[in-house]
Scaffold this active site. Sequence first.
Site, mmCIF file in Angstrom:
data_model
loop_
_atom_site.group_PDB
_atom_site.id
_atom_site.type_symbol
_atom_site.label_atom_id
_atom_site.label_comp_id
_atom_site.label_asym_id
_atom_site.label_seq_id
_atom_site.Cartn_x
_atom_site.Cartn_y
_atom_site.Cartn_z
ATOM 1 N N GLN A 89 -14.455 2.702 2.109
ATOM 2 C CA GLN A 89 -14.002 2.342 0.795
ATOM 3 C C GLN A 89 -13.714 3.497 -0.177
ATOM 4 O O GLN A 89 -14.500 4.215 -0.390
ATOM 5 C CB GLN A 89 -14.803 1.246 -0.119
ATOM 6 C CG GLN A 89 -14.297 0.857 -1.388
ATOM 7 C CD GLN A 89 -14.991 -0.270 -2.016
ATOM 8 O OE1 GLN A 89 -15.925 -0.500 -1.553
ATOM 9 N NE2 GLN A 89 -14.223 -1.013 -2.952
ATOM 10 N N HIS A 114 -7.239 -5.745 2.743
ATOM 11 C CA HIS A 114 -5.948 -5.035 3.221
ATOM 12 C C HIS A 114 -5.169 -6.112 4.074
ATOM 13 O O HIS A 114 -5.717 -6.733 4.947
ATOM 14 C CB HIS A 114 -6.133 -3.889 4.230
ATOM 15 C CG HIS A 114 -6.722 -2.762 3.672
ATOM 16 N ND1 HIS A 114 -6.075 -1.404 3.339
ATOM 17 C CD2 HIS A 114 -8.124 -2.364 3.102
ATOM 18 C CE1 HIS A 114 -6.800 -0.751 2.773
ATOM 19 N NE2 HIS A 114 -7.862 -1.333 2.663
ATOM 20 N N HIS A 143 -10.564 -5.223 -2.772
ATOM 21 C CA HIS A 143 -9.268 -5.688 -2.137
ATOM 22 C C HIS A 143 -9.322 -5.802 -0.616
ATOM 23 O O HIS A 143 -10.304 -5.458 -0.126
ATOM 24 C CB HIS A 143 -8.342 -4.404 -2.458
ATOM 25 C CG HIS A 143 -8.877 -2.839 -1.922
ATOM 26 N ND1 HIS A 143 -9.883 -2.339 -2.533
ATOM 27 C CD2 HIS A 143 -8.662 -2.157 -0.688
ATOM 28 C CE1 HIS A 143 -10.079 -1.204 -1.879
ATOM 29 N NE2 HIS A 143 -9.407 -1.095 -0.695
ATOM 30 N N ASP A 194 0.851 -1.400 0.002
ATOM 31 C CA ASP A 194 -0.162 0.172 -0.072
ATOM 32 C C ASP A 194 0.809 1.205 0.087
ATOM 33 O O ASP A 194 1.931 1.331 0.668
ATOM 34 C CB ASP A 194 -0.954 0.025 1.288
ATOM 35 C CG ASP A 194 -2.042 0.807 1.156
ATOM 36 O OD1 ASP A 194 -3.290 0.322 1.115
ATOM 37 O OD2 ASP A 194 -1.728 2.243 1.275
ATOM 38 N N ASN A 230 -12.931 -3.004 3.255
ATOM 39 C CA ASN A 230 -14.029 -2.075 3.169
ATOM 40 C C ASN A 230 -14.811 -2.241 1.841
ATOM 41 O O ASN A 230 -14.506 -2.403 0.796
ATOM 42 C CB ASN A 230 -13.411 -0.774 3.257
ATOM 43 C CG ASN A 230 -12.462 -0.543 4.418
ATOM 44 O OD1 ASN A 230 -12.850 -1.050 5.632
ATOM 45 N ND2 ASN A 230 -11.422 -0.005 4.336
HETATM 46 P P1 AMP Z 1 -9.822 1.429 1.023
HETATM 47 O O1 AMP Z 1 -9.895 2.898 1.905
HETATM 48 O O2 AMP Z 1 -10.108 0.237 1.515
HETATM 49 O O3 AMP Z 1 -10.658 1.697 -0.453
HETATM 50 O O4 AMP Z 1 -8.357 1.141 0.597
HETATM 51 C C1 AMP Z 1 -7.629 1.851 -0.528
HETATM 52 C C2 AMP Z 1 -5.857 1.775 -0.246
HETATM 53 O O5 AMP Z 1 -5.548 1.821 -1.527
HETATM 54 C C3 AMP Z 1 -5.540 2.695 0.711
HETATM 55 O O6 AMP Z 1 -4.879 2.261 1.738
HETATM 56 C C4 AMP Z 1 -4.661 3.536 -0.029
HETATM 57 O O7 AMP Z 1 -3.369 4.061 0.490
HETATM 58 C C5 AMP Z 1 -4.301 2.587 -1.084
HETATM 59 N N1 AMP Z 1 -3.804 2.970 -2.420
HETATM 60 C C6 AMP Z 1 -4.539 3.986 -3.134
HETATM 61 N N2 AMP Z 1 -3.840 4.125 -4.459
HETATM 62 C C7 AMP Z 1 -2.795 3.311 -4.613
HETATM 63 C C8 AMP Z 1 -1.672 3.049 -5.254
HETATM 64 N N3 AMP Z 1 -1.498 3.414 -6.684
HETATM 65 N N4 AMP Z 1 -0.645 1.784 -4.956
HETATM 66 C C9 AMP Z 1 -0.989 1.442 -3.752
HETATM 67 N N5 AMP Z 1 -1.959 1.503 -2.924
HETATM 68 C C10 AMP Z 1 -2.696 2.547 -3.012
#
Ligand code: AMP
Length: 136
Positions: A95, A103, A101, A32, A88
Amino acid sequence: MINDNCIFCKIANGVISSNTLYEDEDFRVILDLGPATKGHALILPKEHAANLYEISDDIASKTMLLAKKMAAIMTDRLDCDGFNLVQNNGEAAGQTVMHFHMHLIPRYKDDGQNILWVPSKPSQEELEDIKNKIIK
Ligand code: AMP
Ligand code: ZN
């Protein structure tokens, strides 16, 4: 199917580069970019689905098996003290990227993160109301 407007489709399928920890025909696991802790990673299915409601049973079961494997490897290599799986669905649930995805969050004593919730105190009547709504 890949969604051309979805950044996680592009990352999962190697169109955009990432810090990849693992890859197979169904998944890519990446670090992440905004980690909660050292080693915070994401399991990304290669096929687009927005959330838990949309993924197939096959991807759902494989996601949990992969989470189990990754948690074991990461705990060993990172010597973490605990581990959160977080997933999420929908804006209300936090989300931000609308591609399913999971985590993988290694936890360390005193890492300063607070991923847990504030407990409420429902009455037995409220618990029964909710139970009856869910199991009716
Ligand atoms: P969520 O809030 O469950 O949708 O989590 C999205 C996650 O994606 C967050 O922890 C972000 O830090 C991560 N994220 C967003 N864009 C990228 C990216 N390009 N590469 C890696 N992680 C990302
Ligand atoms: Zn996608």
